[in-house]
Scaffold this motif. Structure first.
Motif, PDB file in Angstrom:
ATOM      1  N   GLN A  16       0.826  -1.202   0.000  1.00  0.00           N
ATOM      2  CA  GLN A  16       0.000   0.000   0.000  1.00  0.00           C
ATOM      3  C   GLN A  16       0.860   1.252   0.000  1.00  0.00           C
ATOM      4  N   ALA A  17       1.983   1.211   0.714  1.00  0.00           N
ATOM      5  CA  ALA A  17       2.905   2.357   0.711  1.00  0.00           C
ATOM      6  C   ALA A  17       3.457   2.591  -0.692  1.00  0.00           C
ATOM      7  N   LEU A  18       3.785   1.522  -1.401  1.00  0.00           N
ATOM      8  CA  LEU A  18       4.250   1.647  -2.779  1.00  0.00           C
ATOM      9  C   LEU A  18       3.153   2.215  -3.682  1.00  0.00           C
ATOM     10  N   SER A  19       1.930   1.747  -3.481  1.00  0.00           N
ATOM     11  CA  SER A  19       0.808   2.217  -4.286  1.00  0.00           C
ATOM     12  C   SER A  19       0.577   3.708  -4.084  1.00  0.00           C
ATOM     13  N   THR A  20       0.686   4.162  -2.840  1.00  0.00           N
ATOM     14  CA  THR A  20       0.510   5.587  -2.543  1.00  0.00           C
ATOM     15  C   THR A  20       1.587   6.416  -3.220  1.00  0.00           C
ATOM     16  N   ALA A  21       2.838   5.929  -3.183  1.00  0.00           N
ATOM     17  CA  ALA A  21       3.931   6.637  -3.851  1.00  0.00           C
ATOM     18  C   ALA A  21       3.710   6.681  -5.358  1.00  0.00           C
ATOM     19  N   GLN A  22       3.205   5.584  -5.917  1.00  0.00           N
ATOM     20  CA  GLN A  22       2.937   5.531  -7.353  1.00  0.00           C
ATOM     21  C   GLN A  22       1.890   6.559  -7.741  1.00  0.00           C
ATOM     22  N   ASP A  23       0.853   6.721  -6.916  1.00  0.00           N
ATOM     23  CA  ASP A  23      -0.185   7.719  -7.186  1.00  0.00           C
ATOM     24  C   ASP A  23       0.406   9.119  -7.230  1.00  0.00           C
ATOM     25  N   TRP A  30       5.726  14.727 -15.018  1.00  0.00           N
ATOM     26  CA  TRP A  30       7.160  14.526 -15.190  1.00  0.00           C
ATOM     27  C   TRP A  30       7.751  13.595 -14.140  1.00  0.00           C
ATOM     28  N   GLY A  31       6.915  12.832 -13.417  1.00  0.00           N
ATOM     29  CA  GLY A  31       7.428  11.852 -12.473  1.00  0.00           C
ATOM     30  C   GLY A  31       8.118  12.473 -11.287  1.00  0.00           C
ATOM     31  N   ARG A  32       7.561  13.546 -10.753  1.00  0.00           N
ATOM     32  CA  ARG A  32       8.137  14.222  -9.597  1.00  0.00           C
ATOM     33  C   ARG A  32       7.096  14.277  -8.483  1.00  0.00           C
ATOM     34  N   ALA A  33       7.547  14.517  -7.250  1.00  0.00           N
ATOM     35  CA  ALA A  33       6.616  14.649  -6.129  1.00  0.00           C
ATOM     36  C   ALA A  33       7.242  15.532  -5.062  1.00  0.00           C
ATOM     37  N   ASP A  34       6.409  16.262  -4.363  1.00  0.00           N
ATOM     38  CA  ASP A  34       6.863  17.151  -3.296  1.00  0.00           C
ATOM     39  C   ASP A  34       7.192  16.345  -2.045  1.00  0.00           C
ATOM     40  N   LEU A  35       8.324  16.638  -1.433  1.00  0.00           N
ATOM     41  CA  LEU A  35       8.786  15.871  -0.276  1.00  0.00           C
ATOM     42  C   LEU A  35       7.762  15.895   0.859  1.00  0.00           C
ATOM     43  N   GLU A  36       7.231  17.048   1.174  1.00  0.00           N
ATOM     44  CA  GLU A  36       6.272  17.124   2.287  1.00  0.00           C
ATOM     45  C   GLU A  36       5.038  16.275   2.020  1.00  0.00           C
ATOM     46  N   GLN A  37       4.565  16.285   0.764  1.00  0.00           N
ATOM     47  CA  GLN A  37       3.383  15.493   0.432  1.00  0.00           C
ATOM     48  C   GLN A  37       3.677  14.001   0.542  1.00  0.00           C
ATOM     49  N   ILE A  38       4.894  13.608   0.166  1.00  0.00           N
ATOM     50  CA  ILE A  38       5.299  12.203   0.287  1.00  0.00           C
ATOM     51  C   ILE A  38       5.223  11.771   1.752  1.00  0.00           C
ATOM     52  N   VAL A  39       5.776  12.594   2.641  1.00  0.00           N
ATOM     53  CA  VAL A  39       5.805  12.270   4.064  1.00  0.00           C
ATOM     54  C   VAL A  39       4.387  12.205   4.624  1.00  0.00           C
TER      55      VAL A  39
END
Length: 337
Positions: A185-192, A199-208
């Motif tokens: 599930q953690a992987l699935s959330t990161a994939q979303d 461009w395959g990027r994500a904000d660090l705060e949102q990841i946490v």
């Protein structure tokens, strides 16, 4: 062009401001169009000409006549320019008929008043670039990402079902099946998160936040602090899994399981071009003394070896007098701000 019967008259009779502005527009390689006087008589360069499509030549004609198909949209912008107010629009959608049929098109452009030496507005300079292909490409990517996200969720569901059949249906939250499902599930959330950005990027705060949300007993037990930092690709997956492992441990034995327990996640990004490192710290408090475990498990290996590898840095877990502390240090070259 014979200007004798045109509204502006022969070029030799033009004012100095009009001559200079027209010469500047014609010399520019960027699409530009001068709209002169109250009627907005058009003077444009070779860069602007393709934007006309199949419309008849508009040089020397009023803009409201040439662009009558979109005048309801751009007329008020022209009026603002003649009143002395500049305008800028990014990817503005217009419905044109420049090729003989109704067409959706997008443009990024500005309207800038042109004044004489006394400050009087004599015309408006339109600097423009068509962004139709860019907008449509972005929409296609978003559509494909949506389809990919749907298929990925289905894949994760199938893997979860296979795991359930393989491990059995143990109800214990610490059973292998449960741990596997939570990590999946953690992987699935990161994939979303990755698919949300083209461009395959994500904000660090949102990841946490996304990784910790399922584990929080209350909102006030978590404090986040740090500047905007963008992570890419494997960094997103690595940090998501690491935060999940740290949060799982905190929910079982640490700050999330103790009354008064707190978790602080803070990070700092070094100044680009300097030797200052990027650093991320997970720190628990209100837990009391924590002893180092007798054996190293999957979670510890992930945060101390696998995660630092994705960041080109180092990771350290300390078991202190008031809870677990984890520190990730990395070169700024592996991060995009």
């Amino acid at each position: 062009m014979d200007w004798t019967n045109r509204p502006l008259g022969p070029p030799e009779s033009w004012s100095g401001v009009l001559k200079i502005t027209a010469a500047t527009v014609l010399a520019s390689r960027f699409p530009q169009c001068m709209l002169w006087g109250a009627e907005g008589i058009m003077l444009y360069n070779d860069g602007y000409a393709p934007l006309m499509g199949n419309k008849p030549c508009g040089i020397g004609r009023p803009v409201a006549e040439v662009w009558s198909d979109v005048w309801d949209d751009i007329g008020p912008i022209f009026d603002k320019g003649m009143a002395g107010e500049s305008s800028f629009f990014h990817d503005m959608e217009l419905h044109t008929q420049r090729h003989g049929f109704d067409e959706q098109a997008w443009f990024t452009f500005s309207y800038t008043p042109v004044r004489d030496e006394f400050g009087k507005v004599l015309g408006v300079l339109n600097t423009v670039v068509e962004t139709t292909e860019t907008v449509l490409a972005k929409r296609r990517i978003e559509l494909l990402n949506g389809e990919l996200a749907h298929r990925m969720k289905n894949t994760f569901s199938v893997i979860n079902a296979i795991a359930a059949q393989t491990f059995g249906f143990a109800s214990d939250d610490d059973a292998p099946q449960a741990r596997f499902s939570q990590r999946l599930q953690a992987l699935s959330t990161a994939q979303d998160l990755l698919l949300h950005d083209s461009w395959g990027r994500a904000d660090l705060e949102q990841i946490v936040r996304n990784a910790l949300a399922p584990h929080l007993p209350a909102e006030d037990v978590l404090a986040l602090d740090g500047p905007p930092v963008t992570l890419v690709g494997k960094q997103v997956f690595g940090l998501s899994l690491a935060m999940h492992e740290l949060a799982t441990n905190a929910a079982k034995y640490g700050a999330f399981a103790r009354p008064g327990g707190k978790v602080s996640v803070r990070w700092q990004a070094g100044t680009p071009g300097s030797d200052d490192p990027f650093e991320l710290v997970w720190e628990e408090s209100g837990v009391g003394p924590v002893e180092r475990p007798a054996r190293t498990g999957f979670g510890t290996g992930l945060v101390t070896r696998a995660l630092p590898m994705e960041f080109g840095g180092t990771g350290q877990v300390d078991y202190g007098a008031d809870g677990v502390r984890f520190c990730l240090t990395s070169s700024m070259k592996t991060l995009k701000k």
